[in-house]
Design a protein around this motif. Structure first.
Motif, PDB file in Angstrom:
ATOM      1  N   ILE A 150       0.861  -1.188   0.000  1.00  0.00           N
ATOM      2  CA  ILE A 150       0.000   0.000   0.000  1.00  0.00           C
ATOM      3  C   ILE A 150       0.890   1.227   0.000  1.00  0.00           C
ATOM      4  CG2 ILE A 150      -1.707   1.295   1.319  1.00  0.00           C
ATOM      5  CD1 ILE A 150      -2.834  -1.349   2.262  1.00  0.00           C
ATOM      6  N   ARG A 151       0.681   2.061  -0.987  1.00  0.00           N
ATOM      7  CA  ARG A 151       1.601   3.184  -1.148  1.00  0.00           C
ATOM      8  C   ARG A 151       1.324   4.327  -0.188  1.00  0.00           C
ATOM      9  NH1 ARG A 151       0.049   6.840  -6.265  1.00  0.00           N
ATOM     10  NH2 ARG A 151       1.454   8.206  -5.166  1.00  0.00           N
ATOM     11  N   THR A 152       2.394   5.012   0.089  1.00  0.00           N
ATOM     12  CA  THR A 152       2.307   6.239   0.872  1.00  0.00           C
ATOM     13  C   THR A 152       2.688   7.359  -0.087  1.00  0.00           C
ATOM     14  OG1 THR A 152       4.596   5.981   1.574  1.00  0.00           O
ATOM     15  CG2 THR A 152       2.917   5.072   3.035  1.00  0.00           C
ATOM     16  N   GLY A 153       3.010   8.511   0.399  1.00  0.00           N
ATOM     17  CA  GLY A 153       3.349   9.633  -0.467  1.00  0.00           C
ATOM     18  C   GLY A 153       4.698   9.497  -1.147  1.00  0.00           C
ATOM     19  N   ARG A 154       5.528   8.536  -0.715  1.00  0.00           N
ATOM     20  CA  ARG A 154       6.849   8.400  -1.326  1.00  0.00           C
ATOM     21  C   ARG A 154       7.015   7.042  -1.986  1.00  0.00           C
ATOM     22  NH1 ARG A 154       6.613   8.039   3.647  1.00  0.00           N
ATOM     23  NH2 ARG A 154       7.710   8.882   5.328  1.00  0.00           N
ATOM     24  N   ALA A 155       7.980   6.974  -2.862  1.00  0.00           N
ATOM     25  CA  ALA A 155       8.238   5.744  -3.611  1.00  0.00           C
ATOM     26  C   ALA A 155       8.796   4.669  -2.688  1.00  0.00           C
ATOM     27  CB  ALA A 155       9.216   6.020  -4.741  1.00  0.00           C
ATOM     28  N   SER A 156       8.387   3.431  -2.938  1.00  0.00           N
ATOM     29  CA  SER A 156       8.867   2.292  -2.164  1.00  0.00           C
ATOM     30  C   SER A 156       8.880   1.069  -3.076  1.00  0.00           C
ATOM     31  CB  SER A 156       7.939   2.052  -0.983  1.00  0.00           C
ATOM     32  OG  SER A 156       8.143   0.771  -0.451  1.00  0.00           O
ATOM     33  N   ALA A 157       9.931   0.282  -2.970  1.00  0.00           N
ATOM     34  CA  ALA A 157      10.027  -0.927  -3.787  1.00  0.00           C
ATOM     35  C   ALA A 157       8.880  -1.880  -3.467  1.00  0.00           C
ATOM     36  CB  ALA A 157      11.370  -1.611  -3.556  1.00  0.00           C
ATOM     37  N   PRO A 175       2.274  12.679  -5.967  1.00  0.00           N
ATOM     38  CA  PRO A 175       1.720  12.844  -4.620  1.00  0.00           C
ATOM     39  C   PRO A 175       0.268  12.353  -4.597  1.00  0.00           C
ATOM     40  CG  PRO A 175       2.536  14.941  -5.494  1.00  0.00           C
ATOM     41  CD  PRO A 175       2.664  13.934  -6.568  1.00  0.00           C
ATOM     42  N   LEU A 176      -0.167  11.859  -3.469  1.00  0.00           N
ATOM     43  CA  LEU A 176      -1.529  11.337  -3.341  1.00  0.00           C
ATOM     44  C   LEU A 176      -2.526  12.459  -3.104  1.00  0.00           C
ATOM     45  CD1 LEU A 176      -0.786   8.375  -0.916  1.00  0.00           C
ATOM     46  CD2 LEU A 176      -1.412   8.191  -3.314  1.00  0.00           C
ATOM     47  N   SER A 177      -3.709  12.333  -3.722  1.00  0.00           N
ATOM     48  CA  SER A 177      -4.782  13.289  -3.440  1.00  0.00           C
ATOM     49  C   SER A 177      -5.405  12.918  -2.093  1.00  0.00           C
ATOM     50  CB  SER A 177      -5.850  13.224  -4.535  1.00  0.00           C
ATOM     51  OG  SER A 177      -6.504  11.967  -4.489  1.00  0.00           O
ATOM     52  N   THR A 178      -6.114  13.846  -1.499  1.00  0.00           N
ATOM     53  CA  THR A 178      -6.754  13.590  -0.208  1.00  0.00           C
ATOM     54  C   THR A 178      -7.758  12.449  -0.334  1.00  0.00           C
ATOM     55  OG1 THR A 178      -6.508  15.914   0.351  1.00  0.00           O
ATOM     56  CG2 THR A 178      -8.064  14.647   1.667  1.00  0.00           C
ATOM     57  N   GLU A 179      -8.493  12.420  -1.435  1.00  0.00           N
ATOM     58  CA  GLU A 179      -9.473  11.353  -1.642  1.00  0.00           C
ATOM     59  C   GLU A 179      -8.787   9.987  -1.732  1.00  0.00           C
ATOM     60  OE1 GLU A 179     -12.472  10.002  -5.166  1.00  0.00           O
ATOM     61  OE2 GLU A 179     -12.376  12.141  -4.721  1.00  0.00           O
ATOM     62  N   ARG A 180      -7.688   9.930  -2.473  1.00  0.00           N
ATOM     63  CA  ARG A 180      -6.955   8.663  -2.622  1.00  0.00           C
ATOM     64  C   ARG A 180      -6.370   8.231  -1.277  1.00  0.00           C
ATOM     65  NH1 ARG A 180      -6.795   3.822  -4.357  1.00  0.00           N
ATOM     66  NH2 ARG A 180      -4.760   3.041  -4.937  1.00  0.00           N
ATOM     67  N   ARG A 181      -5.886   9.180  -0.495  1.00  0.00           N
ATOM     68  CA  ARG A 181      -5.356   8.859   0.832  1.00  0.00           C
ATOM     69  C   ARG A 181      -6.436   8.213   1.699  1.00  0.00           C
ATOM     70  NH1 ARG A 181      -0.380  11.594   1.954  1.00  0.00           N
ATOM     71  NH2 ARG A 181       0.035  13.174   0.395  1.00  0.00           N
ATOM     72  N   LYS A 182      -7.653   8.760   1.639  1.00  0.00           N
ATOM     73  CA  LYS A 182      -8.750   8.203   2.429  1.00  0.00           C
ATOM     74  C   LYS A 182      -9.095   6.789   1.966  1.00  0.00           C
ATOM     75  CE  LYS A 182     -10.708  12.621   3.754  1.00  0.00           C
ATOM     76  NZ  LYS A 182     -11.785  13.587   3.570  1.00  0.00           N
ATOM     77  N   GLN A 183      -9.049   6.550   0.651  1.00  0.00           N
ATOM     78  CA  GLN A 183      -9.300   5.206   0.129  1.00  0.00           C
ATOM     79  C   GLN A 183      -8.245   4.222   0.646  1.00  0.00           C
ATOM     80  OE1 GLN A 183      -9.167   5.872  -4.085  1.00  0.00           O
ATOM     81  NE2 GLN A 183     -11.365   6.253  -4.260  1.00  0.00           N
ATOM     82  N   VAL A 193      -6.312  -0.083   4.389  1.00  0.00           N
ATOM     83  CA  VAL A 193      -5.474  -0.492   5.523  1.00  0.00           C
ATOM     84  C   VAL A 193      -6.356  -1.036   6.646  1.00  0.00           C
ATOM     85  CG1 VAL A 193      -4.033   0.418   7.412  1.00  0.00           C
ATOM     86  CG2 VAL A 193      -3.534   1.056   5.051  1.00  0.00           C
ATOM     87  N   ASN A 194      -7.443  -0.332   6.924  1.00  0.00           N
ATOM     88  CA  ASN A 194      -8.327  -0.749   8.010  1.00  0.00           C
ATOM     89  C   ASN A 194      -9.073  -2.041   7.684  1.00  0.00           C
ATOM     90  OD1 ASN A 194      -7.550   1.356   9.681  1.00  0.00           O
ATOM     91  ND2 ASN A 194      -9.075   2.733   8.835  1.00  0.00           N
ATOM     92  N   SER A 195      -9.473  -2.225   6.422  1.00  0.00           N
ATOM     93  CA  SER A 195     -10.173  -3.472   6.079  1.00  0.00           C
ATOM     94  C   SER A 195      -9.210  -4.658   6.141  1.00  0.00           C
ATOM     95  CB  SER A 195     -10.853  -3.378   4.713  1.00  0.00           C
ATOM     96  OG  SER A 195      -9.921  -3.371   3.671  1.00  0.00           O
ATOM     97  N   LEU A 196      -7.960  -4.457   5.724  1.00  0.00           N
ATOM     98  CA  LEU A 196      -6.959  -5.526   5.844  1.00  0.00           C
ATOM     99  C   LEU A 196      -6.680  -5.840   7.314  1.00  0.00           C
ATOM    100  CD1 LEU A 196      -4.409  -4.527   3.055  1.00  0.00           C
ATOM    101  CD2 LEU A 196      -5.946  -6.497   3.050  1.00  0.00           C
ATOM    102  N   GLU A 226       1.413   7.197   7.983  1.00  0.00           N
ATOM    103  CA  GLU A 226       2.290   7.353   6.818  1.00  0.00           C
ATOM    104  C   GLU A 226       1.494   7.788   5.594  1.00  0.00           C
ATOM    105  OE1 GLU A 226       4.526   3.822   5.913  1.00  0.00           O
ATOM    106  OE2 GLU A 226       5.348   3.698   7.938  1.00  0.00           O
ATOM    107  N   VAL A 227       0.332   7.171   5.389  1.00  0.00           N
ATOM    108  CA  VAL A 227      -0.486   7.485   4.226  1.00  0.00           C
ATOM    109  C   VAL A 227      -1.019   8.916   4.302  1.00  0.00           C
ATOM    110  CG1 VAL A 227      -2.680   6.949   3.066  1.00  0.00           C
ATOM    111  CG2 VAL A 227      -1.136   5.106   3.731  1.00  0.00           C
ATOM    112  N   MET A 228      -1.408   9.363   5.482  1.00  0.00           N
ATOM    113  CA  MET A 228      -2.020  10.672   5.615  1.00  0.00           C
ATOM    114  C   MET A 228      -1.033  11.838   5.663  1.00  0.00           C
ATOM    115  SD  MET A 228      -5.127  10.045   5.236  1.00  0.00           S
ATOM    116  CE  MET A 228      -5.935  11.587   5.564  1.00  0.00           C
TER     117      MET A 228
END
Length: 184
Positions: A28-35, A105-113, A118-121, A180-182
Motif C-alpha cells: 500500500i503506497r504512501t506519499g513516497r516511492a517504495s520498492a 503525490p496522493l490526493s486527499t481522496e486517494r489517501r482516504k481510500q 489499511v483498516n479493512s486488511l 504514513e499514508v495521511m
C-alpha cells in the motif's frame, strides 16, 4: 494435543496472521516511492506469472521514483504490461533497459481510500487471529476430561492473552501505516 502444544500452535498461527498483514501493508503506497509497491506485481514470464521482485532489480533512486531493471532485458515489455495491468495507477516509462515509475503525490481522496484499505486488511487479520483463538479454545475443551476444568480455563486465558497481544500488533501496524499514508 497437550495444553502447551495448543498454546504454541495458537501463538505460531496468530504470528503468521500478523506477518501476512505486515506484508500486505508494504504493497500500500504512501506519499513516497517504495520498492514494496511493485514487488508483488505479477509479470507473465515464459507463460507463468512471476512476482516482479524475482525477475528484476527494484530500487528507489529518488523519493518520488521507482526504477525497475529486469534481469533479462528482453522481458521489459512484459514488465511494462504487468505494471499497466496492476491497480497501482502508475504510468511506466521504458528506455529499453529499465522501467521508471514516477510516483505522484496522493490526493486527499486517494489517501482516504488507502486508509480504508489499511483498516479493512487489519480487520481481516484480526478475524484470522480470532479464528485461531476459536480453534485453540475448541482443542482445549476437547482435553477437559484429561486435564481438568481449571487447566482448560488457564489455557483459554492464555489463548485470550495471545489474542490481545497479536490484535494489538495489527492495530499498531495499522495506525502507523495510516499515519504514513495521511502525511504529506
Amino acid at each position: 494435543m497437550d495444553p502447551d502444544e495448543i498454546l504454541l500452535d495458537a501463538e505460531e498461527r496468530m504470528g503468521k496472521a500478523a506477518d501476512v498483514y505486515q506484508h500486505q501493508l508494504t504493497g500500500i503506497r504512501t506519499g513516497r516511492a517504495s520498492a514494496g509497491l511493485v514487488e508483488s506485481v505479477r509479470v507473465d514470464l515464459y507463460g507463468s506469472p512471476t512476482p516482479l521482485k524475482q525477475c528484476a532489480t527494484i530500487s528507489t533512486p529518488e523519493p518520488q521514483q521507482i526504477a525497475i531493471r529486469p534481469y533479462d532485458a528482453s522481458q521489459i515489455n512484459a514488465v511494462v504490461k504487468a505494471i499497466q495491468a496492476s491497480d497501482l495507477g502508475l504510468a511506466p516509462n521504458s528506455d529499453g533497459r529499465m522501467v521508471r515509475l514516477n510516483v505522484p503525490p496522493l490526493s486527499t481522496e486517494r489517501r482516504k481510500q488507502l486508509v480504508s484499505r489499511v483498516n479493512s486488511l487489519a480487520e481481516e487479520a484480526k478475524v484470522s487471529i480470532r479464528n485461531v483463538r476459536r480453534d485453540a479454545n475448541k482443542s482445549a475443551d476437547g482435553l477437559e476430561k484429561e486435564i481438568g476444568e481449571d487447566e482448560v480455563k488457564r489455557v483459554k486465558d492464555e489463548v485470550q492473552e495471545l489474542t490481545k497481544k497479536f490484535e494489538g500488533k495489527v492495530a499498531d501496524a495499522a495506525k502507523t501505516k495510516e499515519e504514513e499514508v495521511m502525511e504529506d
